[in-house]
Design an enzyme around this catalytic site. Structure first.
Site, PDB file in Angstrom:
ATOM      1  N   VAL A 108     -13.584  46.910  -8.173  1.00 45.49           N
ATOM      2  CA  VAL A 108     -12.999  48.254  -8.124  1.00 45.49           C
ATOM      3  C   VAL A 108     -13.216  48.942  -6.773  1.00 45.49           C
ATOM      4  O   VAL A 108     -12.729  50.046  -6.556  1.00 45.49           O
ATOM      5  CB  VAL A 108     -13.556  49.164  -9.239  1.00 45.49           C
TER       6      VAL A 108
ATOM      7  N   VAL B 253     -17.460  48.642  -1.105  1.00 46.21           N
ATOM      8  CA  VAL B 253     -16.916  49.429   0.012  1.00 46.21           C
ATOM      9  C   VAL B 253     -17.436  50.855  -0.057  1.00 46.21           C
ATOM     10  O   VAL B 253     -17.869  51.437   0.954  1.00 46.21           O
ATOM     11  CB  VAL B 253     -15.378  49.394  -0.013  1.00 46.21           C
TER      12      VAL B 253
ATOM     13  N   LYS C 297     -29.280  45.680  -2.926  1.00 41.72           N
ATOM     14  CA  LYS C 297     -28.594  45.124  -4.093  1.00 41.72           C
ATOM     15  C   LYS C 297     -29.586  44.190  -4.767  1.00 41.72           C
ATOM     16  O   LYS C 297     -29.848  43.088  -4.279  1.00 41.72           O
ATOM     17  CB  LYS C 297     -27.326  44.384  -3.705  1.00 41.72           C
TER      18      LYS C 297
ATOM     19  N   GLU D 234     -27.056  49.233  -5.135  1.00 42.33           N
ATOM     20  CA  GLU D 234     -25.781  48.805  -5.701  1.00 42.33           C
ATOM     21  C   GLU D 234     -26.012  47.841  -6.859  1.00 42.33           C
ATOM     22  O   GLU D 234     -26.681  46.815  -6.710  1.00 42.33           O
ATOM     23  CB  GLU D 234     -24.901  48.127  -4.651  1.00 42.33           C
ATOM     24  N   GLY D 235     -25.434  48.171  -8.009  1.00 43.09           N
ATOM     25  CA  GLY D 235     -25.532  47.289  -9.158  1.00 43.09           C
ATOM     26  C   GLY D 235     -24.583  46.109  -9.037  1.00 43.09           C
ATOM     27  O   GLY D 235     -23.715  46.043  -8.165  1.00 43.09           O
ATOM     28  N   ALA D 236     -24.767  45.148  -9.950  1.00 46.31           N
ATOM     29  CA  ALA D 236     -23.916  43.959  -9.988  1.00 46.31           C
ATOM     30  C   ALA D 236     -22.829  44.147 -11.031  1.00 46.31           C
ATOM     31  O   ALA D 236     -23.111  44.281 -12.217  1.00 46.31           O
ATOM     32  CB  ALA D 236     -24.759  42.725 -10.319  1.00 46.31           C
ATOM     33  N   GLY D 237     -21.560  44.195 -10.600  1.00 42.70           N
ATOM     34  CA  GLY D 237     -20.459  44.338 -11.542  1.00 42.70           C
ATOM     35  C   GLY D 237     -20.484  45.670 -12.265  1.00 42.70           C
ATOM     36  O   GLY D 237     -20.866  46.698 -11.698  1.00 42.70           O
TER      37      GLY D 237
ATOM     38  N   PRO E 140      -9.019  55.944   0.054  1.00 36.44           N
ATOM     39  CA  PRO E 140      -7.734  55.245   0.000  1.00 36.44           C
ATOM     40  C   PRO E 140      -7.915  53.772   0.379  1.00 36.44           C
ATOM     41  O   PRO E 140      -8.968  53.363   0.890  1.00 36.44           O
ATOM     42  CB  PRO E 140      -6.914  55.987   1.060  1.00 36.44           C
TER      43      PRO E 140
ATOM     44  N   LEU F 136      -7.660  50.854   2.776  1.00 34.87           N
ATOM     45  CA  LEU F 136      -7.722  50.827   4.231  1.00 34.87           C
ATOM     46  C   LEU F 136      -7.351  49.431   4.738  1.00 34.87           C
ATOM     47  O   LEU F 136      -7.956  48.440   4.328  1.00 34.87           O
ATOM     48  CB  LEU F 136      -9.130  51.196   4.710  1.00 34.87           C
TER      49      LEU F 136
END
Length: 208
Positions: A13, A17, A32, A99-102, A183, A185
């Site tokens: 999703v 990024v 992560k 950052e989580g996984a999935g 948006p 990119l």
């Protein structure tokens, strides 16, 4: 400030990024905890590139798994076992983006889901959602799951083309704050990402 957990409504999703953009904007460290899919590259290296992170601002993953599947299965393929109880966020004297996984209900092993880890930590979550078809259902379900475990939610960050009705509908049904929208990119460069984040997001939403 408290560490911020970046999670997504699904795989692909735009979570990585967004995590890169937030890390760069906050001047944060990045972690992560569990990375699967190293055979196809890794999110940590992509965040390092997009956020222009020096090595000292990257916390090494606790588990690095080769196969691009759910962490519980990737660990089994690699012959290791993920122990969520052993995952403790690193001490940091500045902002930390995790950052989580999935998605939230991705299994870490055969007994624990990713959301269980977030609930135990108690850090606020920024939920990343796509803007395309299906986002209303996925995002509202994810917000309900977080609420059921009493996880604080900073808001929803959208990634993709403008879709004002879907975004407004999610906000109306959930009461969640709309943090902003990145948006698409092309090309996706560090400078383009930094400018897009600065134009669409208010850092005060992440520093409370």
């Amino acid at each position: 400030m408290s560490p911020i957990v970046v999670t997504g409504t699904d795989t692909g999703v735009g979570k990585t990024v967004f995590a890169a953009a937030l890390t760069a904007a906050l001047g944060a460290r990045y972690w992560k905890p569990v990375q699967s899919g190293l055979d196809e590259g890794g999110d940590t290296s992509e965040v390092a590139r997009l956020a222009r992170l020096p090595p000292e601002r990257i916390v090494p993953e606790a588990w690095r798994l080769r196969t691009p599947v759910s962490p519980h299965l990737a660990a089994e393929i690699d012959g290791v076992k993920i122990d969520p109880e052993a995952l403790a966020p690193p001490q940091s004297d500045g902002p930390l983006v995790i950052e989580g996984a999935g998605g939230l209900l991705v299994p870490l092993n055969r007994r624990a889901l990713t959301i269980d880890l977030f609930a135990r930590w108690g850090f606020p979550v920024a939920l990343v959602a796509r803007t395309g078809l299906g986002t209303i259902n996925h995002t509202l379900l994810s917000l309900e799951a977080l609420a059921s475990r009493r996880v604080a939610v900073l808001g929803v960050a959208f990634v993709g083309d403008a879709n004002d009705d879907s975004i407004a509908t999610i906000a109306a049904f959930s009461g969640a704050k709309v943090l902003g929208r990145l948006p698409r990119l092309d090309p996706l460069t560090p400078d383009a990402l930094r400018a897009a984040f600065a134009a669409a997001f208010d850092l005060a939403d992440f520093r409370s």
